[in-house]
Design a protein around this motif. Structure first.
Motif, PDB file in Angstrom:
ATOM      1  N   ALA A 164      27.749  36.501  51.762  1.00  0.00           N
ATOM      2  CA  ALA A 164      27.927  37.136  50.457  1.00  0.00           C
ATOM      3  C   ALA A 164      29.223  36.612  49.859  1.00  0.00           C
ATOM      4  N   ILE A 165      29.159  36.270  48.597  1.00  0.00           N
ATOM      5  CA  ILE A 165      30.346  35.829  47.873  1.00  0.00           C
ATOM      6  C   ILE A 165      30.916  37.026  47.128  1.00  0.00           C
ATOM      7  N   TYR A 166      32.242  37.165  47.178  1.00  0.00           N
ATOM      8  CA  TYR A 166      32.908  38.197  46.391  1.00  0.00           C
ATOM      9  C   TYR A 166      33.920  37.532  45.478  1.00  0.00           C
ATOM     10  N   VAL A 167      33.761  37.761  44.166  1.00  0.00           N
ATOM     11  CA  VAL A 167      34.711  37.228  43.192  1.00  0.00           C
ATOM     12  C   VAL A 167      35.169  38.351  42.277  1.00  0.00           C
ATOM     13  N   ARG A 168      36.390  38.193  41.795  1.00  0.00           N
ATOM     14  CA  ARG A 168      36.971  39.195  40.895  1.00  0.00           C
ATOM     15  C   ARG A 168      37.924  38.493  39.945  1.00  0.00           C
ATOM     16  N   ALA A 169      37.868  38.895  38.686  1.00  0.00           N
ATOM     17  CA  ALA A 169      38.798  38.377  37.680  1.00  0.00           C
ATOM     18  C   ALA A 169      38.971  39.429  36.605  1.00  0.00           C
ATOM     19  N   ASP A 223      35.548  38.030  32.065  1.00  0.00           N
ATOM     20  CA  ASP A 223      34.528  37.000  32.260  1.00  0.00           C
ATOM     21  C   ASP A 223      35.128  35.672  31.824  1.00  0.00           C
ATOM     22  N   GLY A 224      34.553  34.614  32.319  1.00  0.00           N
ATOM     23  CA  GLY A 224      35.027  33.321  31.857  1.00  0.00           C
ATOM     24  C   GLY A 224      35.150  32.333  32.975  1.00  0.00           C
ATOM     25  N   PRO A 225      35.957  31.315  32.747  1.00  0.00           N
ATOM     26  CA  PRO A 225      36.038  30.221  33.717  1.00  0.00           C
ATOM     27  C   PRO A 225      36.585  30.646  35.073  1.00  0.00           C
ATOM     28  N   ILE A 228      35.929  33.332  36.895  1.00  0.00           N
ATOM     29  CA  ILE A 228      34.809  33.793  37.719  1.00  0.00           C
ATOM     30  C   ILE A 228      33.992  32.593  38.193  1.00  0.00           C
ATOM     31  N   GLU A 229      33.682  31.699  37.280  1.00  0.00           N
ATOM     32  CA  GLU A 229      32.854  30.540  37.632  1.00  0.00           C
ATOM     33  C   GLU A 229      33.566  29.621  38.625  1.00  0.00           C
ATOM     34  N   ARG A 230      34.867  29.391  38.435  1.00  0.00           N
ATOM     35  CA  ARG A 230      35.615  28.543  39.376  1.00  0.00           C
ATOM     36  C   ARG A 230      35.605  29.148  40.774  1.00  0.00           C
ATOM     37  N   GLN A 231      35.837  30.458  40.855  1.00  0.00           N
ATOM     38  CA  GLN A 231      35.802  31.123  42.165  1.00  0.00           C
ATOM     39  C   GLN A 231      34.421  30.998  42.794  1.00  0.00           C
ATOM     40  N   ASN A 232      33.387  31.227  41.990  1.00  0.00           N
ATOM     41  CA  ASN A 232      32.016  31.185  42.492  1.00  0.00           C
ATOM     42  C   ASN A 232      31.675  29.806  43.059  1.00  0.00           C
ATOM     43  N   VAL A 233      32.000  28.761  42.318  1.00  0.00           N
ATOM     44  CA  VAL A 233      31.703  27.394  42.756  1.00  0.00           C
ATOM     45  C   VAL A 233      32.462  27.073  44.047  1.00  0.00           C
TER      46      VAL A 233
END
Length: 142
Positions: free
Chosen positions: A8-13, A16-18, A20-25
């Motif tokens: 499971a991936i956990y991201v927080r910012a 919304d925006g880049p 979240i996407e940078r963390q996800n990638v």
């Protein structure tokens, strides 16, 4: 390399925006490098911790074998919450990998994360005090 690990991936910012996407990638890349299959992503925005609560419940129920986060302070900046998180992963045996490279599966890794979380909490509290002090001249007297 274990290939049936449900990650499971956990991201927080803050927004919304880049970020979240940078963390996800980065988290997906790290999971792939470990041979883990990403089965869920949990995303919190701003001060919300709803996704983290769902993640911890899913860990407790055995739906997650591993957690991937960008940094430990993305998980939490509060020492008490980090202790609860560390207790949960220790009890359940869930692996945790961070892009920053801290291994929460080792005594030294947990120590470093505890120290960093204490510093993060201190900075959060100082920022709150500075903000309140800065707003004090504008508040209405009681």
């Amino acid at each position: 390399m274990k290939t049936d690990t449900r990650a499971a991936i956990y991201v927080r910012a803050a927004t919304d925006g880049p970020g979240i996407e940078r963390q996800n990638v980065a988290c997906r890349d790290l999971a792939a490098s470990k041979g883990w299959t990403v089965t869920a992503a949990y995303v919190d925005h701003g001060g919300s911790r709803d996704a983290l609560s769902r993640l911890m419940a899913d860990v407790q129920s055995g739906e997650v074998d591993a957690i991937v986060a960008h940094t430990s302070h993305r998980i939490t900046r509060k020492a008490s919450e980090m202790e609860a998180f560390l207790d949960l992963i220790e009890t359940t045996g869930v692996s945790v990998a961070t892009v920053e490279g801290h291994d929460l599966g080792t005594v030294d890794g947990r120590m470093v994360v505890r120290i960093m979380t204490t510093i993060d909490q201190n900075e959060t509290e100082l920022r709150s005090e500075r903000t309140k002090a800065g707003l004090a001249p504008f508040s209405t007297p009681a």
